[in-house]
Design a protein around this motif. Structure first.
Motif, PDB file in Angstrom:
ATOM      1  N   LYS A   1     -18.991  -5.129  -3.594  1.00  9.96           N
ATOM      2  CA  LYS A   1     -17.967  -4.173  -4.020  1.00  9.96           C
ATOM      3  C   LYS A   1     -18.350  -3.495  -5.328  1.00  9.96           C
ATOM      4  O   LYS A   1     -18.152  -2.287  -5.492  1.00  9.96           O
TER       5      LYS A   1
ATOM      6  N   MET B   1       0.846  -1.192   0.000  1.00 11.68           N
ATOM      7  CA  MET B   1       0.000   0.000   0.000  1.00 11.68           C
ATOM      8  C   MET B   1       0.883   1.245   0.000  1.00 11.68           C
ATOM      9  O   MET B   1       1.876   1.319   0.699  1.00 11.68           O
TER      10      MET B   1
ATOM     11  N   SER C   1     -11.537   4.755  -3.904  1.00  9.10           N
ATOM     12  CA  SER C   1     -10.337   4.152  -3.283  1.00  9.10           C
ATOM     13  C   SER C   1     -10.614   3.456  -1.952  1.00  9.10           C
ATOM     14  O   SER C   1      -9.813   2.638  -1.508  1.00  9.10           O
ATOM     15  N   VAL C   2     -11.753   3.736  -1.338  1.00 12.11           N
ATOM     16  CA  VAL C   2     -12.074   3.096  -0.068  1.00 12.11           C
ATOM     17  C   VAL C   2     -12.651   1.689  -0.241  1.00 12.11           C
ATOM     18  O   VAL C   2     -12.778   0.943   0.721  1.00 12.11           O
ATOM     19  N   VAL C   3     -12.988   1.327  -1.485  1.00 13.53           N
ATOM     20  CA  VAL C   3     -13.525  -0.009  -1.757  1.00 13.53           C
ATOM     21  C   VAL C   3     -12.359  -1.002  -1.635  1.00 13.53           C
ATOM     22  O   VAL C   3     -11.342  -0.879  -2.318  1.00 13.53           O
ATOM     23  N   GLU C   4     -12.539  -1.982  -0.765  1.00 12.16           N
ATOM     24  CA  GLU C   4     -11.466  -2.944  -0.508  1.00 12.16           C
ATOM     25  C   GLU C   4     -11.103  -3.728  -1.763  1.00 12.16           C
ATOM     26  O   GLU C   4     -11.963  -4.265  -2.446  1.00 12.16           O
ATOM     27  N   GLY C   5      -9.803  -3.737  -2.093  1.00 11.59           N
ATOM     28  CA  GLY C   5      -9.303  -4.528  -3.217  1.00 11.59           C
ATOM     29  C   GLY C   5      -9.405  -3.870  -4.575  1.00 11.59           C
ATOM     30  O   GLY C   5      -9.014  -4.466  -5.573  1.00 11.59           O
TER      31      GLY C   5
END
Length: 96
Positions: free
Chosen positions: A40, A1, A88-92
């Motif tokens: 997602k 990250m 960008s806060v969506v995991e993956g």
């Protein structure tokens, strides 16, 4: 990250590039890849609700990932960047 400084520098460069090459309002194409998960995908689609966006999705051949293309008229470079930050806060998620 990536660390926060790297992320902010990326957005500064993106804003500069958009300001130099794009006359707003303009049609902008976002491309994302996420692990195939309805939650997602819906989360990303919801971010673009009520924007007039045309959203297309395609699942990879093995079904593990889904690509999401979103074509939408944006009013400014800042508005483009704001949507990237929201997604960008969506995991993956991977932004292309």
């Amino acid at each position: 990250m990536k660390d926060k400084k790297e992320v902010e520098e990326f957005y500064i460069r993106l804003k500069d590039e958009l300001d130099r090459t794009t006359k707003f309002p303009a049609l902008y194409l976002y491309k994302f890849i996420v692990p195939t998960d309805d939650g997602k995908i819906n989360q990303i689609e919801t971010i673009f609700n009520n924007t007039g966006a045309v959203i297309t999705t395609k699942t990879s051949s093995n079904g593990k990932y889904t690509s999401i293309s979103i074509e939408v008229t944006m009013q400014s470079a800042d508005a483009v960047i704001e949507k990237y930050k929201e997604v960008s806060v969506v995991e993956g998620v991977i932004s292309l």
